[in-house]
Design a protein around this motif. Structure first.
Motif, PDB file in Angstrom:
ATOM      1  N   PHE A   1       1.498 -41.878 -73.192  1.00  0.00           N
ATOM      2  CA  PHE A   1       2.663 -41.768 -74.059  1.00  0.00           C
ATOM      3  C   PHE A   1       3.883 -41.393 -73.219  1.00  0.00           C
ATOM      4  O   PHE A   1       3.740 -40.858 -72.114  1.00  0.00           O
ATOM      5  N   PRO A   2       5.094 -41.636 -73.736  1.00  0.00           N
ATOM      6  CA  PRO A   2       6.295 -41.270 -72.969  1.00  0.00           C
ATOM      7  C   PRO A   2       6.354 -39.768 -72.714  1.00  0.00           C
ATOM      8  O   PRO A   2       5.764 -38.966 -73.451  1.00  0.00           O
ATOM      9  N   ALA A   3       7.098 -39.383 -71.688  1.00  0.00           N
ATOM     10  CA  ALA A   3       7.113 -37.987 -71.227  1.00  0.00           C
ATOM     11  C   ALA A   3       7.630 -37.015 -72.282  1.00  0.00           C
ATOM     12  O   ALA A   3       7.276 -35.830 -72.274  1.00  0.00           O
ATOM     13  N   HIS A   4       8.463 -37.482 -73.227  1.00  0.00           N
ATOM     14  CA  HIS A   4       9.018 -36.577 -74.232  1.00  0.00           C
ATOM     15  C   HIS A   4       8.074 -36.330 -75.405  1.00  0.00           C
ATOM     16  O   HIS A   4       8.363 -35.508 -76.273  1.00  0.00           O
ATOM     17  N   TRP A   5       6.961 -37.033 -75.455  1.00  0.00           N
ATOM     18  CA  TRP A   5       5.997 -36.911 -76.560  1.00  0.00           C
ATOM     19  C   TRP A   5       5.505 -35.476 -76.691  1.00  0.00           C
ATOM     20  O   TRP A   5       5.038 -34.872 -75.742  1.00  0.00           O
ATOM     21  N   HIS A   6       5.616 -34.921 -77.898  1.00  0.00           N
ATOM     22  CA  HIS A   6       5.151 -33.565 -78.230  1.00  0.00           C
ATOM     23  C   HIS A   6       5.769 -32.502 -77.327  1.00  0.00           C
ATOM     24  O   HIS A   6       5.116 -31.513 -76.966  1.00  0.00           O
ATOM     25  N   THR A   7       7.040 -32.715 -76.964  1.00  0.00           N
ATOM     26  CA  THR A   7       7.772 -31.721 -76.171  1.00  0.00           C
ATOM     27  C   THR A   7       9.132 -31.454 -76.819  1.00  0.00           C
ATOM     28  O   THR A   7       9.546 -32.153 -77.757  1.00  0.00           O
ATOM     29  N   GLY A   8       9.812 -30.469 -76.274  1.00  0.00           N
ATOM     30  CA  GLY A   8      11.157 -30.159 -76.750  1.00  0.00           C
ATOM     31  C   GLY A   8      12.188 -31.190 -76.336  1.00  0.00           C
ATOM     32  O   GLY A   8      13.344 -31.112 -76.777  1.00  0.00           O
ATOM     33  N   ASP A   9      11.789 -32.161 -75.532  1.00  0.00           N
ATOM     34  CA  ASP A   9      12.717 -33.214 -75.106  1.00  0.00           C
ATOM     35  C   ASP A   9      12.798 -34.381 -76.079  1.00  0.00           C
ATOM     36  O   ASP A   9      13.595 -35.306 -75.841  1.00  0.00           O
ATOM     37  N   ASP A  10      11.994 -34.345 -77.132  1.00  0.00           N
ATOM     38  CA  ASP A  10      12.015 -35.454 -78.097  1.00  0.00           C
ATOM     39  C   ASP A  10      13.194 -35.266 -79.047  1.00  0.00           C
ATOM     40  O   ASP A  10      13.050 -34.875 -80.202  1.00  0.00           O
ATOM     41  N   ASN A  11      14.383 -35.539 -78.533  1.00  0.00           N
ATOM     42  CA  ASN A  11      15.612 -35.386 -79.300  1.00  0.00           C
ATOM     43  C   ASN A  11      16.441 -36.662 -79.193  1.00  0.00           C
ATOM     44  O   ASN A  11      15.983 -37.662 -78.644  1.00  0.00           O
ATOM     45  N   MET A  12      17.658 -36.633 -79.676  1.00  0.00           N
ATOM     46  CA  MET A  12      18.475 -37.857 -79.725  1.00  0.00           C
ATOM     47  C   MET A  12      18.810 -38.401 -78.339  1.00  0.00           C
ATOM     48  O   MET A  12      19.166 -39.575 -78.210  1.00  0.00           O
ATOM     49  N   ASP A  13      18.667 -37.587 -77.312  1.00  0.00           N
ATOM     50  CA  ASP A  13      18.967 -38.062 -75.959  1.00  0.00           C
ATOM     51  C   ASP A  13      18.045 -39.196 -75.525  1.00  0.00           C
ATOM     52  O   ASP A  13      18.407 -39.986 -74.641  1.00  0.00           O
ATOM     53  N   VAL A  14      16.858 -39.282 -76.101  1.00  0.00           N
ATOM     54  CA  VAL A  14      15.903 -40.317 -75.671  1.00  0.00           C
ATOM     55  C   VAL A  14      16.063 -41.616 -76.457  1.00  0.00           C
ATOM     56  O   VAL A  14      15.483 -42.638 -76.089  1.00  0.00           O
ATOM     57  N   ILE A  15      16.848 -41.597 -77.533  1.00  0.00           N
ATOM     58  CA  ILE A  15      16.937 -42.750 -78.424  1.00  0.00           C
ATOM     59  C   ILE A  15      17.924 -43.788 -77.890  1.00  0.00           C
ATOM     60  O   ILE A  15      19.039 -43.453 -77.480  1.00  0.00           O
ATOM     61  N   ASP A  16      17.506 -45.034 -77.911  1.00  0.00           N
ATOM     62  CA  ASP A  16      18.321 -46.155 -77.443  1.00  0.00           C
ATOM     63  C   ASP A  16      18.465 -47.164 -78.585  1.00  0.00           C
ATOM     64  O   ASP A  16      17.465 -47.647 -79.124  1.00  0.00           O
ATOM     65  N   LYS A  17      19.703 -47.474 -78.919  1.00  0.00           N
ATOM     66  CA  LYS A  17      19.950 -48.409 -80.024  1.00  0.00           C
ATOM     67  C   LYS A  17      19.343 -49.779 -79.767  1.00  0.00           C
ATOM     68  O   LYS A  17      18.940 -50.482 -80.707  1.00  0.00           O
ATOM     69  N   ARG A  18      19.282 -50.181 -78.510  1.00  0.00           N
ATOM     70  CA  ARG A  18      18.729 -51.494 -78.181  1.00  0.00           C
ATOM     71  C   ARG A  18      17.247 -51.569 -78.516  1.00  0.00           C
ATOM     72  O   ARG A  18      16.752 -52.600 -78.977  1.00  0.00           O
ATOM     73  N   THR A  19      16.532 -50.476 -78.292  1.00  0.00           N
ATOM     74  CA  THR A  19      15.113 -50.446 -78.641  1.00  0.00           C
ATOM     75  C   THR A  19      14.940 -50.503 -80.152  1.00  0.00           C
ATOM     76  O   THR A  19      14.061 -51.221 -80.662  1.00  0.00           O
TER      77      THR A  19
END
Length: 329
Positions: free
Chosen positions: A291-309
């Motif tokens: 899974f991506p590195a932000h999974w189940h961490t405090g990094d799973d916030n809007m910073d990881v979101i990409d409109k293109r995806t």
């Protein structure tokens, strides 16, 4: 001779127009060729709208079952689906978590063309993980906002719902926002996806013919490998959706390689409800973590979101619905 000259002039003019068209920084990939069966055109998926829906969920805070943020998000989701023209069913249920906690949960079902017996299921989970338990997280008290793990799939489906309200396809669609997915214990697979287990045993009739689950579909550089249970139970649907993604110019996201099995909501919809359902989920090809590195961490916030995806997922899902309605998926 005159007709030939006119014809050549038209061709040259058209070519010049194409060559001189302004280039966008991020041009939208072309849609598949039009259906020969008078199909309704596939609506354009608005990635900015989807992003706003993801952001609004995160603004509520972690949507952990039994919290105020969870209750506020529930009301908002119901109101959005109703505003988009869906017939909304609230599946309230009580579930027992692995630690004995009683979870007051709700699956939210938005039905389009409920009178039609031929139906498609589109699903995502709207709750968030109550604690950060990834081995990549150093802080055990980190807050998991679930921007990608939860909110991204719901945000895509809300924009799909908005488009379905504006451009009704000739097929029934059930948008199911599943609850109590992420309150589980890693050593007990049945402790996850409690909402999916409830839905699978209590799906409104007529049941959808097949389903598409979205989970972690918003991060930049996401790779949607073919998940094992999707291939086992809904191989034909996987093939069609991945081919559609390739045809529409999203082949860098829809990677035709196996990504292992995941006990996700689709597993129980497949095994209990018998609805062939695939999982579009961000899986990694390399490294120690699938899974991506932000999974189940405090990094799973809007910073990881990409409109293109978000668009790569939403546009393909919309195309799959409208092509299936025309019999050309």
């Amino acid at each position: 001779m005159y007709r030939l000259l006119v014809f050549l002039f038209v061709l040259i003019t058209a070519a010049c127009r194409n060559d001189s068209a302004p280039l966008s920084e991020d041009p939208a990939p072309a849609a598949p060729p039009a259906s020969p069966r008078d199909a309704k055109p596939v609506p354009k998926f608005d990635r900015d709208s989807a992003y706003a829906y993801v952001e609004q969920q995160v603004n509520f805070g972690p949507r952990v079952v039994n919290t105020d943020a969870h209750r506020q998000t529930k009301q908002w989701l119901v109101e959005k689906l109703e505003a988009f023209g869906a017939e909304v069913i609230k599946q309230d249920f009580e579930a027992r978590a692995f630690d004995g906690t009683n979870l007051s949960s709700t699956n939210i079902i938005g039905r389009y063309a409920p009178e039609l017996p031929d139906r498609i299921l589109l699903a995502a989970h709207w709750d968030t993980r109550p604690f950060a338990d990834s081995d990549l997280e150093d802080d055990p008290n980190a807050i998991v906002n679930g921007a990608d793990d939860g909110a991204s799939g719901v945000g895509v489906l809300l924009e799909v719902a908005r488009q379905l309200g504006l451009h009704t396809p000739d097929i029934g669609v059930d948008i199911v926002l599943l609850d109590a997915e992420d309150y589980g214990k890693p050593s007990n697979t049945n402790s996850y996806a409690l909402g999916a287990q409830y839905y699978a045993k209590n799906a409104p009739t007529p049941k959808p013919r097949f389903g598409i689950l979205l989970d972690m579909v918003g991060a930049r550089d996401a790779t949607f490998l073919v998940e094992g249970y999707s291939e086992k139970y809904a191989k034909d649907v996987v093939r069609k959706v991945w081919q559609l993604g390739e045809q529409m110019g999203y082949g860098n996201y829809y990677v035709n390689a196996r990504g292992g099995t995941v006990i996700d909501d689709h597993f129980f919809i497949n095994t209990i409800a018998g609805i062939p359902t695939i999982d579009i989920i961000n899986l990694q090809e390399d490294g120690d973590h699938r899974f991506p590195a932000h999974w189940h961490t405090g990094d799973d916030n809007m910073d990881v979101i990409d409109k293109r995806t978000l668009r790569a997922v939403g546009q393909v899902v919309l195309a799959a619905v409208f092509r299936e309605a025309a019999g050309t998926l």
